[in-house]
Design a protein around this motif. Sequence first.
Motif, PDB file in Angstrom:
ATOM      1  N   MET A   1     -28.567 -14.236   9.951  1.00 24.18           N
ATOM      2  CA  MET A   1     -27.356 -14.712   9.286  1.00 24.18           C
ATOM      3  C   MET A   1     -27.733 -15.660   8.160  1.00 24.18           C
ATOM      4  O   MET A   1     -28.561 -16.555   8.337  1.00 24.18           O
ATOM      5  N   LYS A   2     -27.136 -15.459   6.994  1.00 22.43           N
ATOM      6  CA  LYS A   2     -27.382 -16.304   5.841  1.00 22.43           C
ATOM      7  C   LYS A   2     -27.019 -17.751   6.146  1.00 22.43           C
ATOM      8  O   LYS A   2     -26.143 -18.039   6.960  1.00 22.43           O
ATOM      9  N   ASP A   3     -27.737 -18.674   5.496  1.00 20.61           N
ATOM     10  CA  ASP A   3     -27.487 -20.105   5.652  1.00 20.61           C
ATOM     11  C   ASP A   3     -26.153 -20.427   4.984  1.00 20.61           C
ATOM     12  O   ASP A   3     -26.099 -20.701   3.789  1.00 20.61           O
ATOM     13  N   LEU A 143     -15.437 -24.881   6.831  1.00 19.09           N
ATOM     14  CA  LEU A 143     -16.301 -25.027   7.986  1.00 19.09           C
ATOM     15  C   LEU A 143     -17.587 -24.258   7.733  1.00 19.09           C
ATOM     16  O   LEU A 143     -17.672 -23.450   6.805  1.00 19.09           O
ATOM     17  N   CYS A 144     -18.593 -24.473   8.557  1.00 16.94           N
ATOM     18  CA  CYS A 144     -19.832 -23.707   8.407  1.00 16.94           C
ATOM     19  C   CYS A 144     -19.555 -22.234   8.709  1.00 16.94           C
ATOM     20  O   CYS A 144     -18.592 -21.886   9.401  1.00 16.94           O
ATOM     21  N   GLY A 145     -20.397 -21.366   8.182  1.00 18.57           N
ATOM     22  CA  GLY A 145     -20.174 -19.932   8.291  1.00 18.57           C
ATOM     23  C   GLY A 145     -20.071 -19.426   9.718  1.00 18.57           C
ATOM     24  O   GLY A 145     -19.254 -18.554  10.015  1.00 18.57           O
ATOM     25  N   GLU A 146     -20.882 -19.960  10.617  1.00 16.93           N
ATOM     26  CA  GLU A 146     -20.817 -19.519  12.016  1.00 16.93           C
ATOM     27  C   GLU A 146     -19.449 -19.790  12.615  1.00 16.93           C
ATOM     28  O   GLU A 146     -18.931 -18.996  13.405  1.00 16.93           O
ATOM     29  N   ALA A 147     -18.852 -20.934  12.260  1.00 17.71           N
ATOM     30  CA  ALA A 147     -17.517 -21.253  12.761  1.00 17.71           C
ATOM     31  C   ALA A 147     -16.474 -20.346  12.122  1.00 17.71           C
ATOM     32  O   ALA A 147     -15.582 -19.826  12.806  1.00 17.71           O
TER      33      ALA A 147
END
Length: 268
Positions: A1-3, A143-147
């Motif tokens: 997953m991209k940063d 929010l961060c991408g994972e969220a």
Amino acid sequence: MKDEFFGNDDQRAVLRRGRAMAALLGQDRRYSYYGRTVGLVGVEDGDTELLAALAIAQGNAAYGAVPSTQVDAIKTSLAAQDLVPVQYDKWQGSGSAIRAAQRIVSTHTLPDDLTMRQLDRSTPHGYLDSLAEMALGCGVLPLCGEALRGLFRPAVCLVAVDPTSKVVSCAASSAFAHEDHPEHGKQAWWGMLATDPERRGQRLSLILGAHALLQMEALFGFGDFMTGVEPGNAPSESVCAKMGLARGDTSIIGCADPRALAGGRMTK
């Protein structure tokens, strides 16, 4: 997953530290995390020295629920520790929010040229980059991408996309406290409402926000929602009221380390 951390250099660094802190503390029910930084759910979960330590380690942290009688003392204590406190009114609602969201989705639809998409693992990075550009232009830190993709905690992020694949509006909701927290474990954070200035007046954020809230209930069983609004922000207060949220007698108190965040604020 991209940063996938967004914003300026300071904001990206804070989001990255917040995600790492969530990996360390996420199983402790005292702590909150919805995709930005780790905080304390309420004042009963830790004193201002602990909150200050979280803010210094990450650059920002917040109490999710502070009784009105304790707000001034907590802000004074945080300022004495060389942090910049910021107060938000806590708006929240349960059944009233669900009913309001149901009314909104039954009476309002997106314009014909827009498509609603929910972000997930397979969503192309370009959509998140477009979302970030639009939201940051509105003063809202994503929010961060994972969220946003719902890969770390139960969460829903919806965007409205035009025919050129440009994101013109967004809304999100995420788990906030640990599920075993005795008071707030079943309450979800809701917000990240932003709309391209050229598309304002079409109730895009309201529509996406209503769908996001209902998706959190349908997918994850959340029936109680909260958000923070800076006192005097009439447009945000109006949206919250339409969404069935009400201002209570508690506040969200955030604090930033000005050495990590030059402006002293995490987001709008």
